[in-house]
Scaffold this motif. Structure first.
Motif, short mmCIF file in Angstrom:
data_model
loop_
_atom_site.label_atom_id
_atom_site.label_comp_id
_atom_site.label_asym_id
_atom_site.label_seq_id
_atom_site.Cartn_x
_atom_site.Cartn_y
_atom_site.Cartn_z
N MET A 45 0.83 -1.21 0.00
CA MET A 45 0.00 0.00 0.00
C MET A 45 0.86 1.26 0.00
SD MET A 45 -2.98 -1.19 2.65
CE MET A 45 -1.95 -2.36 3.55
N GLU A 60 -14.21 -5.17 6.21
CA GLU A 60 -13.19 -5.40 5.19
C GLU A 60 -13.66 -6.38 4.13
OE1 GLU A 60 -9.57 -7.13 6.56
OE2 GLU A 60 -10.52 -8.90 7.41
N ASP A 93 -4.10 0.62 8.74
CA ASP A 93 -3.77 -0.40 7.75
C ASP A 93 -2.67 -1.28 8.33
OD1 ASP A 93 -5.49 0.74 5.76
OD2 ASP A 93 -3.95 2.22 5.32
N PRO A 99 -5.41 -3.76 3.95
CA PRO A 99 -6.01 -2.44 4.17
C PRO A 99 -7.04 -2.51 5.28
CG PRO A 99 -6.07 -3.05 1.83
CD PRO A 99 -5.67 -4.27 2.59
N SER A 100 -7.12 -1.47 6.09
CA SER A 100 -8.21 -1.43 7.07
C SER A 100 -9.53 -1.39 6.32
CB SER A 100 -8.08 -0.22 7.98
OG SER A 100 -8.53 0.96 7.35
N GLN A 154 -3.30 3.03 2.72
CA GLN A 154 -4.53 2.93 1.92
C GLN A 154 -5.38 4.18 2.08
OE1 GLN A 154 -5.29 0.51 -0.36
NE2 GLN A 154 -6.95 1.89 -0.93
#
Length: 687
Positions: free
Chosen positions: A214, A482, A544, A548-549, A594
């Motif tokens: 990311m 997510e 993140d 990715p969160s 992200q």
């Protein structure tokens, strides 16, 4: 005799089904027993590919004497962190608050109500390196529960207040969220990444060194933004060097493709050998994007090698992608992947010398007397040393890699975690869809289409809600934020590869469900749905991590949907979430990369491209080549047939000019004059 885990589907839980420990899966049965018998809960959280989880299992959970102590004093609960990221997040926060560090296996002691009061990670069977023996910890906790209960309960209540505060706080104390989204956040993040960058080995941080896909993605975006503004190339230089170092290092599997989890050293040389779907999906995608920017053939080889590995070894016949491959085989870490010097002579004969020069093979090895393959010399240097043309050197090395791969295939393979997780499959779906488009790979397109169909067919309830995990024909567990966000991302990427409106429609339906179930009225998103099991807190993780969160990806996909539809509610929800993380993202870019990608999209003039024409026609494909072949991260593209009604608002009211394929370039639905000439379209898009 098998314990209560025998009926579970998680490979990690099934690994413990024959332990003498009287394990329970997480659920009301375990909590009720703890309440009824007034026992504390011992909660152990790990995952199937975790090396130290295996170590603690062999040392302690398979030991009848240790099991006897657990069974006498605790209700023991096993959790697969990949199936239950909500539990993992809550109790990892608790362990970090108590000890200052976290990791897996995670070992946490809870009240019968699920409130943590003591914890740690790996505990050895005997005192070692300043760590107490696990059985001594068990006896001490059991004794304290009997004799110092009030003290433990006060500790638990204090820790719960800390967890509630962490969950409720979006920004650190004293930090004020900006009232407006600003490019200053992006600039500050780039400066911070430059300060933290490893000038010797590339990447960020020391040993152990983790891939940061990311972060690299953000740098590619930053290069595009700053190059257009100032001609600055430092962002691209950091991204390129890191991608090259990883591709040449032992963290990349030079025989079978794909990346190991992380490097144990700072130089990307010796990996921790597990392979995770989420790493390989994200890395493949960022290598695709880097190839678009640089045309470096190494980046394409690595992207395709990684995706080919996923197709070959990580794809279920039903269409989904498996979660991970273990680091261990035959009881040894890395055994499947490492080589003695003699093995190269046996396998390659007279060609062994060239290969050993190319891949840094020595008699002493670089990992416990064995060799982890890494690129030590380029073909040009090898050509000079061995008196051959570069092309011949490359052909000989390719033949050697094939021979060694075939030899390695006869070894005992590492364990496979063959469960399918919705979120990670969404990441893989996006990678395959983009690579199919960029590299013109029909097999990648088929894989992406099959994965999308699988997710929508096998991992939804009758009323259309996503589920988290699938294995062997059985889907289970509530989806998390997510899962929704990553699957939406994958479906939108697939739409822009196939232009089959079905994928856009499904993505939008999931986005509306996500907004209804996960949105925090005060801004941002919760990780669990509004009707999820009640836990000690409702988690809301902004950071993140390896993936990715959920909140960051939710903001990303909502911004894209706003560009496709013109609906302000999508953009409003994304911007509300983004405004809360600006100070954090600027100060800690590798932990909020992200978010930075989403902010870059939010701040860039959104480019909306609507093309009216037959997607298979030469004219339409010529326009699409201009739009889709370069790296253009801040655009959305829709294609519709002339006269055909489309569910995509960006296509509404569009008609071709003079009967031929026509492109409309718009910003926030305000469009320039339509064009049919690819050269004119390139000018409109900035070259």
């Amino acid at each position: 005799m098998p314990n209560r885990l025998a009926g579970e589907s998680s490979p990690y839980l099934l690994q413990h089904a024959d332990n003498p420990v009287d394990w329970y899966p997480w659920g009301e049965e375990a909590l009720r027993r703890a309440r009824e018998e007034d026992r504390p809960i011992f909660l152990s959280i790990g995952y199937a590919a975790c090396h130290w989880c295996h170590v603690m299992a062999h040392e302690s959970f398979e030991d009848p004497a240790v099991a006897a102590v657990l069974n006498a004093h605790f209700v023991s609960v096993k959790v697969d962190r990949e199936e239950r990221p909500d539990l993992d997040q809550i109790y990892m926060q608790a362990v970090v608050a108590m000890t200052g560090r976290g990791g897996w296996p995670m070992s946490v002691f809870l009240t019968p109500e699920g409130v943590p009061f003591y914890g740690g990670t790996y505990f050895p069977p005997t005192p070692r390196h300043g760590m107490p023996a696990f059985v001594d910890v068990l006896r001490a906790v059991a004794g304290a529960w009997r004799t110092r209960r009030e003290e433990l309960l006060r500790s638990a209540e204090g820790l719960l207040e800390v967890l509630r505060g962490e969950s409720a706080r979006s920004v650190p104390p004293g930090a004020t969220p900006p009232s407006d989204l600003t490019a200053a956040t992006l600039d500050a993040a780039c400066s911070q990444l430059e300060r933290q960058y490893d000038l010797t080995h590339a990447g960020w941080g020391g040993a152990p060194k983790f891939p940061q896909p990311m972060t690299i993605e953000f740098l590619l975006r930053a290069h595009l933004r700053t190059r257009l503004r100032t001609g600055e190339r430092s962002a691209l230089a950091m991204a390129e060097a890191t991608l090259e170092k990883m591709a040449r290092g032992g963290i990349y599997d030079h025989l079978g493709g794909g990346f190991h989890r992380y490097a144990t050293d700072a130089a990307w040389l010796v990996p921790h050998f597990e392979k995770m779907l989420y790493d390989n999906a994200q890395l493949a995608r960022v290598y695709v994007h880097a190839w678009q920017v640089t045309q470096n053939p190494l980046f394409r080889r690595v992207a395709e090698g990684t995706l080919d590995y996923l197709l070959r070894e990580m794809t279920d016949p039903a269409g989904g992608f498996y979660s991970s491959q273990d680091a261990d085989s035959e009881g040894e870490e890395g055994r499947f992947f490492v080589w003695s010097a003699d093995e190269f002579s046996e396998a390659l004969g007279v060609g062994a010398g060239l290969f050993c020069d190319a891949y840094g093979v020595t008699e002493r090895g670089n990992f416990e007397g064995k060799n982890v393959l890494h690129v030590a010399a380029d073909p040009q240097a090898l050509a000079a040393k061995h008196g051959a043309a570069v092309e011949e050197i490359e052909e000989r090395l390719a033949a050697a890699r094939r021979a060694l791969f075939e030899r390695r295939e006869r070894r005992v393979r590492p364990g496979l975690d063959d469960k399918v997780l919705a979120a990670w499959n969404g990441l893989a779906l996006a990678a395959f869809a983009e690579a199919a488009r960029v590299f013109d790979r029909p097999d990648y397109r088929r894989a992406a289409t099959s994965a999308a169909a699988f997710l929508l067919r096998e991992m939804r309830t009758a009323n259309g809600r996503l589920l988290r995990a699938w294995r062997g024909g059985r889907a289970r567990l509530n989806a998390y934020l997510e899962d929704y966000a990553d699957v939406i991302e994958g479906l939108l990427a697939l739409y822009e590869t196939t232009f089959d409106a079905r994928w856009f429609v499904e993505a939008r339906l999931l986005a509306d469900e996500m907004l209804a179930r996960y949105r925090d009225p005060s801004g941002g998103f919760f990780d669990t749905a509004d009707d999820h099991e009640t836990l000690v807190i409702r988690p809301q993780d902004l950071q993140d991590n390896a993936t990715p969160s959920g909140s960051a990806m939710a903001a990303t996909v909502l911004l894209r949907l706003a560009a496709f539809t013109g609906e302000g509610r999508y953009r409003d929800a994304a911007e509300a979430a983004l405004k809360a993380v600006g100070p954090l993202a600027a100060a800690h870019p590798t932990a909020f990369a992200q978010w930075l990608c989403a902010l870059d999209f939010a701040l860039a003039p959104p480019t909306e491209v609507a093309i009216v024409g037959d997607p298979a026609s030469v004219e339409t494909r010529a326009l699409l080549d201009v739009v889709m072949k370069p790296y253009r991260p801040n655009q959305v593209v829709a294609v519709g047939r002339p006269g055909e009604a489309s569910p995509i608002p960006l296509l509404a009211g569009r008609s071709p000019r003079a009967g031929g394929a026509t492109a409309f370039v718009c910003e926030r639905f305000a469009c320039r004059l339509p064009v049919s000439d690819p050269r004119e379209l390139a000018v409109l898009l900035g070259g």
